[in-house]
Scaffold this motif. Structure first.
Motif, short mmCIF file in Angstrom:
data_model
loop_
_atom_site.label_atom_id
_atom_site.label_comp_id
_atom_site.label_asym_id
_atom_site.label_seq_id
_atom_site.Cartn_x
_atom_site.Cartn_y
_atom_site.Cartn_z
N GLY A 190 9.21 2.04 4.86
CA GLY A 190 7.77 2.23 4.73
C GLY A 190 7.30 2.56 3.33
O GLY A 190 6.13 2.90 3.13
N LEU B 73 5.79 1.41 0.82
CA LEU B 73 4.97 0.29 0.34
C LEU B 73 4.43 0.58 -1.05
O LEU B 73 3.94 1.67 -1.32
CB LEU B 73 3.82 0.04 1.32
CG LEU B 73 4.22 -0.20 2.79
CD1 LEU B 73 2.97 -0.38 3.63
CD2 LEU B 73 5.10 -1.43 2.89
N GLY C 273 1.54 -0.14 -3.83
CA GLY C 273 0.16 -0.55 -3.71
C GLY C 273 -0.66 -0.24 -4.94
O GLY C 273 -0.34 -0.66 -6.05
N THR D 213 5.54 -6.63 -0.36
CA THR D 213 5.86 -5.47 0.47
C THR D 213 4.81 -5.25 1.56
O THR D 213 5.13 -4.81 2.66
CB THR D 213 5.95 -4.20 -0.40
OG1 THR D 213 4.73 -4.04 -1.14
CG2 THR D 213 7.11 -4.28 -1.35
N ILE D 214 3.56 -5.58 1.26
CA ILE D 214 2.52 -5.45 2.29
C ILE D 214 2.75 -6.45 3.41
O ILE D 214 2.66 -6.11 4.60
CB ILE D 214 1.12 -5.62 1.68
CG1 ILE D 214 0.79 -4.42 0.78
CG2 ILE D 214 0.07 -5.76 2.77
CD1 ILE D 214 -0.53 -4.55 0.06
N ASN E 253 7.13 -5.71 4.59
CA ASN E 253 7.34 -4.35 5.13
C ASN E 253 6.21 -3.95 6.06
O ASN E 253 6.45 -3.36 7.12
CB ASN E 253 7.45 -3.35 3.98
CG ASN E 253 8.62 -3.63 3.08
OD1 ASN E 253 8.74 -4.73 2.55
ND2 ASN E 253 9.48 -2.65 2.87
N GLY E 254 4.97 -4.23 5.63
CA GLY E 254 3.83 -3.79 6.43
C GLY E 254 3.78 -4.44 7.80
O GLY E 254 3.59 -3.76 8.81
N MET F 285 6.62 -3.20 10.17
CA MET F 285 6.76 -1.76 10.39
C MET F 285 6.65 -1.40 11.86
O MET F 285 7.45 -0.60 12.38
CB MET F 285 5.69 -1.02 9.58
CG MET F 285 5.98 0.46 9.43
SD MET F 285 7.48 0.72 8.45
CE MET F 285 7.76 2.46 8.74
#
Length: 204
Positions: free
Chosen positions: A32, A34, A36, A68-69, A72-73, A76
């Motif tokens: 998590g 992330l 940004g 990553t958004i 990973n996002g 999640m």
């Protein structure tokens, strides 16, 4: 990601006892992480004059943020489900629905057994009805198994609920014995005190 995993691993090793970070939480915190707004602000704050290839750095930073958004996002929520981390209330409601479905499916079988004992139904009809309702019980049992009862919270709550019910049954039987003059009032009070003490330990 690798450095974040190392930091989280070291933190979990340092924090011991009651403050120890569960392995599932460590994995979730690692995934998590992330990148940004802060990353973009740092990249854009670089001086155009003093930092060579500033545009390349900004482009790479933007790409990492988007990656990553998206990766990973979007993964999640499935990861949290796999790790068993989620909304405990939603899990509890889902489990209670499955348990209620099992009780509803099993109730007719109990009644059919009583009807057969009292000879209210022809044996052939009784066997047919039992077979029909048993086919409802098996899917309901599978649904409960799918709730992953190995999770500590649900398992402990189920154990406490069952133990509480058994203690109430004990107290009801003792009260019934007292009303039928099988035991004395002194014996009743002693047994109830013991039951209440065990009930307090259970709730604690």
């Amino acid at each position: 990601m690798a450095s974040r995993a190392v930091v989280m691993l070291l933190a979990s090793l340092v924090l011991r006892g009651e403050r120890r970070i569960p392995v599932a939480w460590t994995a979730a915190l690692t995934w998590g992480g992330l990148r940004g707004g802060i990353s973009m602000v740092l990249a854009l704050s670089l001086s155009v004059v003093d930092v060579p290839h500033r545009d390349v750095i900004v482009t790479i930073t933007f790409g990492v943020v988007v990656l990553t958004i998206l990766v990973n996002g979007l993964t999640m929520a499935p990861l949290l489900r796999v790790l068993g981390i989620g909304n405990p209330e939603a899990e509890r409601v889902q489990y209670e629905v499955a348990r209620g479905g099992l009780q509803a499916a099993a109730a007719p079988l109990t009644e059919l057994t009583e009807m057969g004992r009292k000879k209210h139904v022809h044996p052939d009809v009784l066997a047919q009805l039992q077979e029909r309702h048993e086919t409802r019980v098996h899917p309901a049992e599978e649904a409960m198994r799918g709730m992953q009862m190995e999770r500590g919270v649900l398992r402990d709550e189920e154990a406490r609920r069952a133990s509480r019910h058994l203690m109430m049954v004990e107290k009801e039987h003792v009260m019934d014995a007292y009303h039928r003059r099988v035991i004395s009032q002194e014996a009743l009070e002693a047994v109830l005190r013991n039951a209440d003490a065990r009930m307090g330990e259970l709730e604690g």
